[in-house]
Design a protein around this motif. Sequence first.
Motif: not given
Length: 508
Positions: A455-482
Amino acid sequence: MKKLQYLLLAGVLLASCSKSSLELTNPNQITTDTYWKTEDDVKSALAATYGLFKNVDGGYWGVRGVELSNGRGDDFFIRNDVSYLYQLSTFTNTPDNAASTNVWNVAYRAIFRANQIMVNIEKVSGLTDEAKKAYIAEAKFIRGLNEYILVVNFGDVPLRTTIPASTAEYFVAKSPATDVWAQVIKDFTEAAADLPLTYDDSNKGRATKGAALGFLGKSYVYTKDWANAESTLKQLTAAPYTYQLLANYGDNFTAANDNNAESLFEIQVQDVGGTNPWAGENANEGLGVTTAQEFAPSEASGWFEVAPTDKLFNEFQNEKTTAGDFDPRMYATLFWDYPGATFYQKPFSAYTLPFGFKSYYKKYQNYNQANELTGSSGASDNQSDINEKAMRYADVLLLLAETVTMQGRPADAYTYLTAIRNRAGLPALAAGLDQTAMMKEIRHQRFLEFAREGQRFYDLQRWGLLKDEIANSDKVGKLYFVSPKHELFPIPQDEINSNPEMVQNSNW
């Protein structure tokens, strides 16, 4: 019978065009012209269509689908053992990625089968009008749920509501996401009208009126139709519906509590059938899933394909229970170093956490066994029979809290949030929260409540928060998110190559 058994009739359900009248017909071969005779034929066709939800490669609640739906979230990491899974988790995937391609293909295969049921049921003799309506409603539910899967993952996609009558009709252009959502809502609405409230124990796992209303309400949330979302979901909180939160959150994720009072719809799996869960649709296929074995640590004979991020671990510790303990959902979701911690009958000291993470996923694991090498049946087939919960009543409550808050009535959200917080043993929510503060609480609760549930990715998607929340995480690969590129998957390259009407998604 505990589970709905999947009778696989792929040969019949993949055929649609009859042979020329000049060709000889094998009287022993089952075709679409000879198959649709009895009610049992309809039931078997439905079972084969439901079965695709757990298809090992592309079923949305099969192991690869679970990795796909969770893998891009800021709470989830997939290691590089399987390259195409690592690529989608680190936003380095391309249009030929096998995981997203398989989800696309299996969803359309299920839609094709559902359409066949709706068309060919007219050939079946002896069905009452009520039975026919109910079977068509099931097919519409399955079609609607697969359309839902496609639109949240790919955006604009082809709508297929009929069986192609010619080769040319296989080549369909994309419809705008707004049109796809309209069809999703239509299918769930019509399904809810004719589905039964419940089934007997031998038919558990089939779609009910409550399941259709749950996904209908969630579809309204995605389209920000807050009033319809509220009126639809609110029906599920009163008679004749009897859904309720289980007293123990963790009971939702054990085989002993499959098909419980909190579940609106779950994917039925069982460690029976063949011994090979990777065999595909044939007699050798096992009807369990390997998800638990693939997620388990190596010390428990697992493959350790995934890990929770420290962002999730830390989020759980933001608030203690009224007794001063950690949120019980943390104990049910994660395994980490706390006093008395055991996992697969071993203490925490028996494990070596790689990659620097602080915890393992515990949810949906057979953690009371010695390991995951042996399936639930006792055979060495690595299969688990814990059903994947596609929608829980907790989702209904938190979506209702969101719908009333987004309509400017945050005070009305307290009832729904209090139920979630009370089960977790958390203190009362501060009074007088405004819309901004209430949405922050809703987002926090959804993060904790649905970790590892896709659910998490899709919640952030519909809230318009994907870019900010992925950047504000320790997720491997976050620097590649566009953004917005990685908010949707690309159309599979095979589809681009084979369908002259298809165009690629923007930015891909």
